[in-house]
Write a protein that holds these residues in place. Sequence first.
Motif, PDB file in Angstrom:
ATOM      1  N   MET A   1     -15.955  16.514  -4.434  1.00 46.55           N
ATOM      2  CA  MET A   1     -14.746  16.899  -3.720  1.00 46.55           C
ATOM      3  C   MET A   1     -13.559  16.675  -4.652  1.00 46.55           C
ATOM      4  SD  MET A   1     -13.288  15.618  -0.082  1.00 46.55           S
ATOM      5  CE  MET A   1     -14.347  16.759   0.747  1.00 46.55           C
ATOM      6  N   THR A   2     -12.671  17.615  -4.682  1.00 43.35           N
ATOM      7  CA  THR A   2     -11.477  17.483  -5.504  1.00 43.35           C
ATOM      8  C   THR A   2     -10.388  16.777  -4.708  1.00 43.35           C
ATOM      9  OG1 THR A   2     -10.615  19.605  -4.784  1.00 43.35           O
ATOM     10  CG2 THR A   2     -12.018  19.617  -6.737  1.00 43.35           C
ATOM     11  N   ASP A   3      -9.352  16.380  -5.390  1.00 51.54           N
ATOM     12  CA  ASP A   3      -8.238  15.691  -4.725  1.00 51.54           C
ATOM     13  C   ASP A   3      -7.239  16.701  -4.183  1.00 51.54           C
ATOM     14  OD1 ASP A   3      -9.050  13.027  -4.947  1.00 51.54           O
ATOM     15  OD2 ASP A   3      -8.507  13.006  -7.058  1.00 51.54           O
ATOM     16  N   ARG A   4      -7.703  17.579  -3.309  1.00 56.90           N
ATOM     17  CA  ARG A   4      -6.818  18.538  -2.646  1.00 56.90           C
ATOM     18  C   ARG A   4      -6.254  17.902  -1.389  1.00 56.90           C
ATOM     19  NH1 ARG A   4     -10.213  23.983  -2.387  1.00 56.90           N
ATOM     20  NH2 ARG A   4     -11.384  22.668  -0.992  1.00 56.90           N
ATOM     21  N   ALA A   5      -5.289  18.558  -0.815  1.00 55.44           N
ATOM     22  CA  ALA A   5      -4.616  18.029   0.375  1.00 55.44           C
ATOM     23  C   ALA A   5      -5.592  17.893   1.543  1.00 55.44           C
ATOM     24  CB  ALA A   5      -3.465  18.946   0.767  1.00 55.44           C
ATOM     25  N   VAL A   6      -5.400  16.805   2.276  1.00 51.79           N
ATOM     26  CA  VAL A   6      -6.177  16.557   3.487  1.00 51.79           C
ATOM     27  C   VAL A   6      -5.378  17.093   4.664  1.00 51.79           C
ATOM     28  CG1 VAL A   6      -7.222  14.806   4.964  1.00 51.79           C
ATOM     29  CG2 VAL A   6      -7.165  14.460   2.478  1.00 51.79           C
ATOM     30  N   ALA A   7      -6.012  17.913   5.476  1.00 49.93           N
ATOM     31  CA  ALA A   7      -5.381  18.427   6.693  1.00 49.93           C
ATOM     32  C   ALA A   7      -6.080  17.778   7.886  1.00 49.93           C
ATOM     33  CB  ALA A   7      -5.518  19.938   6.765  1.00 49.93           C
ATOM     34  N   VAL A   8      -5.317  17.440   8.909  1.00 52.83           N
ATOM     35  CA  VAL A   8      -5.901  16.898  10.137  1.00 52.83           C
ATOM     36  C   VAL A   8      -5.495  17.778  11.309  1.00 52.83           C
ATOM     37  CG1 VAL A   8      -6.044  14.512   9.308  1.00 52.83           C
ATOM     38  CG2 VAL A   8      -4.002  15.282  10.489  1.00 52.83           C
ATOM     39  N   ARG A   9      -6.396  17.836  12.280  1.00 54.69           N
ATOM     40  CA  ARG A   9      -6.118  18.612  13.493  1.00 54.69           C
ATOM     41  C   ARG A   9      -6.844  17.957  14.655  1.00 54.69           C
ATOM     42  NH1 ARG A   9     -10.524  21.305  11.228  1.00 54.69           N
ATOM     43  NH2 ARG A   9     -12.115  21.995  12.721  1.00 54.69           N
ATOM     44  N   THR A  10      -6.352  18.198  15.831  1.00 57.31           N
ATOM     45  CA  THR A  10      -7.040  17.740  17.027  1.00 57.31           C
ATOM     46  C   THR A  10      -8.145  18.732  17.358  1.00 57.31           C
ATOM     47  OG1 THR A  10      -5.061  16.636  17.861  1.00 57.31           O
ATOM     48  CG2 THR A  10      -6.745  17.208  19.482  1.00 57.31           C
ATOM     49  N   ALA A  11      -9.336  18.225  17.618  1.00 59.24           N
ATOM     50  CA  ALA A  11     -10.460  19.088  17.955  1.00 59.24           C
ATOM     51  C   ALA A  11     -10.162  19.850  19.241  1.00 59.24           C
ATOM     52  CB  ALA A  11     -11.729  18.265  18.132  1.00 59.24           C
ATOM     53  N   VAL A  12     -10.577  21.097  19.246  1.00 57.25           N
ATOM     54  CA  VAL A  12     -10.483  21.946  20.427  1.00 57.25           C
ATOM     55  C   VAL A  12     -11.908  22.382  20.748  1.00 57.25           C
ATOM     56  CG1 VAL A  12      -9.594  24.106  21.365  1.00 57.25           C
ATOM     57  CG2 VAL A  12      -8.167  22.741  19.818  1.00 57.25           C
ATOM     58  N   PHE A  13     -12.318  22.089  21.962  1.00 55.21           N
ATOM     59  CA  PHE A  13     -13.665  22.475  22.389  1.00 55.21           C
ATOM     60  C   PHE A  13     -13.585  23.752  23.205  1.00 55.21           C
ATOM     61  CE2 PHE A  13     -13.831  17.851  21.790  1.00 55.21           C
ATOM     62  CZ  PHE A  13     -14.859  17.782  20.878  1.00 55.21           C
ATOM     63  N   PRO A  14     -14.493  24.678  23.053  1.00 51.82           N
ATOM     64  CA  PRO A  14     -15.762  24.560  22.360  1.00 51.82           C
ATOM     65  C   PRO A  14     -15.711  24.908  20.860  1.00 51.82           C
ATOM     66  CG  PRO A  14     -15.740  26.622  23.566  1.00 51.82           C
ATOM     67  CD  PRO A  14     -14.429  25.915  23.877  1.00 51.82           C
ATOM     68  N   ARG A  15     -14.576  25.368  20.369  1.00 51.47           N
ATOM     69  CA  ARG A  15     -14.498  25.796  18.967  1.00 51.47           C
ATOM     70  C   ARG A  15     -15.041  24.754  17.996  1.00 51.47           C
ATOM     71  NH1 ARG A  15      -8.747  26.058  16.838  1.00 51.47           N
ATOM     72  NH2 ARG A  15      -9.213  23.875  16.455  1.00 51.47           N
ATOM     73  N   ASP A  16     -14.709  23.487  18.197  1.00 53.64           N
ATOM     74  CA  ASP A  16     -15.076  22.446  17.236  1.00 53.64           C
ATOM     75  C   ASP A  16     -16.335  21.673  17.610  1.00 53.64           C
ATOM     76  OD1 ASP A  16     -12.976  22.768  15.274  1.00 53.64           O
ATOM     77  OD2 ASP A  16     -11.591  22.021  16.801  1.00 53.64           O
ATOM     78  N   THR A  17     -17.082  22.166  18.572  1.00 54.28           N
ATOM     79  CA  THR A  17     -18.282  21.449  19.019  1.00 54.28           C
ATOM     80  C   THR A  17     -19.252  21.177  17.875  1.00 54.28           C
ATOM     81  OG1 THR A  17     -18.099  22.300  21.264  1.00 54.28           O
ATOM     82  CG2 THR A  17     -20.286  21.549  20.568  1.00 54.28           C
ATOM     83  N   ALA A  18     -19.586  22.187  17.095  1.00 52.17           N
ATOM     84  CA  ALA A  18     -20.567  22.005  16.013  1.00 52.17           C
ATOM     85  C   ALA A  18     -20.069  21.002  14.981  1.00 52.17           C
ATOM     86  CB  ALA A  18     -20.889  23.343  15.356  1.00 52.17           C
TER      87      ALA A  18
END
Length: 159
Positions: A1-18
């Motif tokens: 993994m390279t030192d690229r920017a970390v993005a965070v988001r709140t999970a939305v279900f069902p989109r982020d279930t997997a």
Amino acid sequence: MTDRAVAVRTAVFPRDTATVSRLAAAYHSQTESEKVERALTDGDAPLPERYAREIAEPATAFHGRRVVIASVGDDDCGMVVVAATPTGTDVSRLWTTPDARGHGVGAALVTAAIDDAAVPVRLSVWEWREPAIRLYRRLGFEPVASWDDREKMVCLERR
């Protein structure tokens, strides 16, 4: 993994279930393996039902809690669960994939979890997870008397 920017988001279900299922499965697999190594659980024991449900049905298992996902580029590589409580906020299930460690992913997740959180913010962590404990301490968490009856747990709080 390279030192690229970390993005965070709140999970939305069902989109982020997997994604949440995959990250929760990795978290629980690693945790159970570490517990077996330390003779805290039997290696033949099935995964406790509540943990299995977090993998199979994360939207249901985490209902009422906020699941934060971290990504670097297109790689969803970490998660943390945040729960408002009557007395503050509980943080749990901090997990980053092994290749994401040391790249700021864990710090980004914890920062997102505690940003605007009601204090105190509480968490517990296995005593052998020293890198996580160092991260929590760096982000202002302090050890407190244990509220967790499991052996080898360290309880931390941020006010």
